[in-house]
Design a protein around this motif. Structure first.
Motif, mmCIF file in Angstrom:
data_model
loop_
_atom_site.group_PDB
_atom_site.id
_atom_site.type_symbol
_atom_site.label_atom_id
_atom_site.label_comp_id
_atom_site.label_asym_id
_atom_site.label_seq_id
_atom_site.Cartn_x
_atom_site.Cartn_y
_atom_site.Cartn_z
ATOM 1 N N LYS A 296 0.728 -0.958 0.447
ATOM 2 C CA LYS A 296 -0.258 -0.084 0.295
ATOM 3 C C LYS A 296 0.941 1.119 0.526
ATOM 4 O O LYS A 296 0.216 2.146 0.088
ATOM 5 C CB LYS A 296 -0.850 0.323 1.318
ATOM 6 C CG LYS A 296 -2.116 -1.119 1.318
ATOM 7 C CD LYS A 296 -2.827 -1.418 2.061
ATOM 8 C CE LYS A 296 -3.928 -1.677 1.833
ATOM 9 N NZ LYS A 296 -4.851 -2.389 3.808
ATOM 10 N N GLN A 297 1.950 0.861 0.439
ATOM 11 C CA GLN A 297 3.160 2.031 0.554
ATOM 12 C C GLN A 297 3.834 2.495 -0.723
ATOM 13 O O GLN A 297 4.792 3.170 -0.525
ATOM 14 C CB GLN A 297 4.141 2.280 1.612
ATOM 15 C CG GLN A 297 3.077 2.833 3.403
ATOM 16 C CD GLN A 297 2.386 0.874 3.592
ATOM 17 O OE1 GLN A 297 2.674 -0.106 3.242
ATOM 18 N NE2 GLN A 297 1.577 1.893 4.015
ATOM 19 N N GLY A 298 3.575 1.529 -1.352
ATOM 20 C CA GLY A 298 4.487 1.904 -3.162
ATOM 21 C C GLY A 298 5.621 0.803 -2.641
ATOM 22 O O GLY A 298 6.433 0.591 -3.740
ATOM 23 N N ASN A 299 5.784 0.496 -1.800
ATOM 24 C CA ASN A 299 7.660 -0.395 -2.213
ATOM 25 C C ASN A 299 6.885 -2.470 -2.779
ATOM 26 O O ASN A 299 5.767 -2.567 -2.290
ATOM 27 C CB ASN A 299 7.584 -0.732 -0.583
ATOM 28 C CG ASN A 299 7.796 0.339 0.506
ATOM 29 O OD1 ASN A 299 8.360 1.353 -0.108
ATOM 30 N ND2 ASN A 299 7.239 1.301 1.435
ATOM 31 N N LEU A 300 8.519 -1.936 -2.747
ATOM 32 C CA LEU A 300 7.821 -4.011 -3.773
ATOM 33 C C LEU A 300 8.507 -4.378 -2.574
ATOM 34 O O LEU A 300 9.080 -4.561 -1.539
ATOM 35 C CB LEU A 300 9.798 -4.097 -4.251
ATOM 36 C CG LEU A 300 9.443 -3.401 -6.117
ATOM 37 C CD1 LEU A 300 10.576 -3.852 -6.546
ATOM 38 C CD2 LEU A 300 8.344 -4.078 -7.211
ATOM 39 N N VAL A 301 7.074 -5.381 -2.566
ATOM 40 C CA VAL A 301 6.864 -7.044 -1.643
ATOM 41 C C VAL A 301 8.199 -7.969 -1.956
ATOM 42 O O VAL A 301 7.922 -8.153 -3.186
ATOM 43 C CB VAL A 301 5.815 -7.564 -1.332
ATOM 44 C CG1 VAL A 301 5.573 -8.703 -0.240
ATOM 45 C CG2 VAL A 301 4.161 -6.795 -1.213
ATOM 46 N N PRO A 302 8.806 -8.183 -0.850
ATOM 47 C CA PRO A 302 10.075 -9.049 -1.509
ATOM 48 C C PRO A 302 9.644 -10.418 -1.677
ATOM 49 O O PRO A 302 8.415 -11.257 -1.419
ATOM 50 C CB PRO A 302 10.931 -9.255 0.240
ATOM 51 C CG PRO A 302 10.030 -8.121 1.123
ATOM 52 C CD PRO A 302 9.132 -7.149 0.412
ATOM 53 N N ARG A 303 10.789 -11.139 -2.756
ATOM 54 C CA ARG A 303 10.065 -12.509 -3.026
ATOM 55 C C ARG A 303 9.972 -12.528 -2.087
ATOM 56 O O ARG A 303 11.277 -13.583 -1.616
ATOM 57 C CB ARG A 303 11.452 -12.159 -4.618
ATOM 58 C CG ARG A 303 10.957 -13.630 -5.239
ATOM 59 C CD ARG A 303 12.332 -14.318 -5.851
ATOM 60 N NE ARG A 303 12.640 -15.554 -5.656
ATOM 61 C CZ ARG A 303 12.827 -16.326 -7.197
ATOM 62 N NH1 ARG A 303 12.634 -15.677 -7.939
ATOM 63 N NH2 ARG A 303 13.149 -17.235 -6.823
ATOM 64 N N GLN A 304 9.228 -14.354 -2.619
ATOM 65 C CA GLN A 304 9.338 -15.512 -1.071
ATOM 66 C C GLN A 304 8.563 -16.250 -1.991
ATOM 67 O O GLN A 304 7.485 -16.735 -2.099
ATOM 68 C CB GLN A 304 8.572 -14.769 0.492
ATOM 69 C CG GLN A 304 9.461 -16.380 1.189
ATOM 70 C CD GLN A 304 8.560 -16.337 2.154
ATOM 71 O OE1 GLN A 304 8.437 -15.290 3.062
ATOM 72 N NE2 GLN A 304 9.342 -16.960 2.950
ATOM 73 N N ILE A 305 8.784 -17.761 -2.812
ATOM 74 C CA ILE A 305 8.633 -18.463 -3.317
ATOM 75 C C ILE A 305 8.854 -19.554 -2.752
ATOM 76 O O ILE A 305 10.190 -19.772 -2.220
ATOM 77 C CB ILE A 305 8.488 -18.535 -4.356
ATOM 78 C CG1 ILE A 305 9.988 -18.706 -5.226
ATOM 79 C CG2 ILE A 305 8.209 -17.335 -5.333
ATOM 80 C CD1 ILE A 305 10.151 -18.693 -6.484
ATOM 81 N N ILE A 306 8.747 -21.034 -2.991
ATOM 82 C CA ILE A 306 8.846 -21.864 -3.104
ATOM 83 C C ILE A 306 9.288 -22.421 -4.203
ATOM 84 O O ILE A 306 8.502 -22.461 -5.658
ATOM 85 C CB ILE A 306 7.439 -23.652 -3.032
ATOM 86 C CG1 ILE A 306 7.152 -22.850 -1.490
ATOM 87 C CG2 ILE A 306 8.235 -24.550 -2.621
ATOM 88 C CD1 ILE A 306 7.596 -23.475 0.128
ATOM 89 N N ASN A 307 10.583 -23.210 -4.185
ATOM 90 C CA ASN A 307 11.177 -22.797 -5.368
ATOM 91 C C ASN A 307 11.764 -24.690 -5.785
ATOM 92 O O ASN A 307 12.174 -24.351 -7.032
ATOM 93 C CB ASN A 307 12.791 -22.351 -5.276
ATOM 94 C CG ASN A 307 13.639 -22.246 -4.094
ATOM 95 O OD1 ASN A 307 14.286 -24.038 -4.208
ATOM 96 N ND2 ASN A 307 14.248 -21.498 -3.315
ATOM 97 N N THR A 308 11.958 -24.741 -5.215
ATOM 98 C CA THR A 308 11.901 -26.486 -5.307
ATOM 99 C C THR A 308 11.174 -27.191 -4.735
ATOM 100 O O THR A 308 10.819 -27.532 -3.681
ATOM 101 C CB THR A 308 13.091 -27.108 -4.817
ATOM 102 O OG1 THR A 308 14.779 -25.884 -5.504
ATOM 103 C CG2 THR A 308 13.629 -28.341 -5.741
ATOM 104 N N PHE A 309 10.406 -28.385 -5.540
ATOM 105 C CA PHE A 309 9.442 -29.337 -4.855
ATOM 106 C C PHE A 309 10.152 -31.128 -5.110
ATOM 107 O O PHE A 309 10.683 -31.066 -5.701
ATOM 108 C CB PHE A 309 8.731 -29.355 -4.806
ATOM 109 C CG PHE A 309 7.291 -30.509 -5.029
ATOM 110 C CD1 PHE A 309 6.858 -31.084 -3.454
ATOM 111 C CD2 PHE A 309 7.079 -31.476 -6.245
ATOM 112 C CE1 PHE A 309 6.070 -31.853 -3.231
ATOM 113 C CE2 PHE A 309 6.938 -32.751 -5.020
ATOM 114 C CZ PHE A 309 5.780 -32.958 -3.944
ATOM 115 N N LYS A 310 9.652 -31.815 -4.045
ATOM 116 C CA LYS A 310 10.641 -32.930 -4.590
ATOM 117 C C LYS A 310 9.986 -34.170 -3.987
ATOM 118 O O LYS A 310 9.638 -34.089 -2.804
ATOM 119 C CB LYS A 310 11.880 -33.033 -3.849
ATOM 120 C CG LYS A 310 12.672 -34.474 -4.116
ATOM 121 C CD LYS A 310 14.397 -34.525 -3.480
ATOM 122 C CE LYS A 310 14.492 -34.399 -2.519
ATOM 123 N NZ LYS A 310 16.150 -33.695 -2.488
#
Length: 108
Positions: free
Chosen positions: A38-52
């Motif tokens: 809401k303040q215009g700041n980028l929300v940091p990336r946070q993803i599940i990058n690998t599944f096994k």
């Protein structure tokens, strides 16, 4: 973010040589790093990058995920079972967190 909760559906029993369907879901926002708050700041990336998925130490299925994957990633895949054992599921987050769960299957 609340701690991601993995959910897995594996049949409890199968016949020798049967191809079973495995379904997985993990509660995770999969933040791409391109959205702004809401303040215009980028929300940091946070993803599940690998599944096994492994069965008694043998790799069954593995994939890498990218920021375009939607929140709460769902996977469905098949596996042929020859004997009773344990499936181990592992999700790895960008921040290094690892989420694991296991399911046993009895082959008759």
């Amino acid at each position: 973010m609340a701690n991601p909760k993995p959910r897995v559906k594996v049949p409890k029993k199968a016949s020798k040589g049967e191809v079973i369907t495995i379904k997985t879901l993990i509660s995770h926002p999969m933040e791409s790093g391109q959205r702004k708050d809401k303040q215009g700041n980028l929300v940091p990336r946070q993803i599940i990058n690998t599944f096994k998925c492994e069965f008694d130490g043998q790799l069954v299925f593995e994939c890498d995920m990218d920021p375009a994957v939607s929140a709460n990633p769902y996977m469905e895949f098949n596996a042929k079972v020859e004997n009773s054992g344990t499936f181990k599921f592992t999700w790895v987050d960008d921040d290094g967190s690892v989420y694991e769960t296991e399911k046993k299957i009895t082959v008759e």
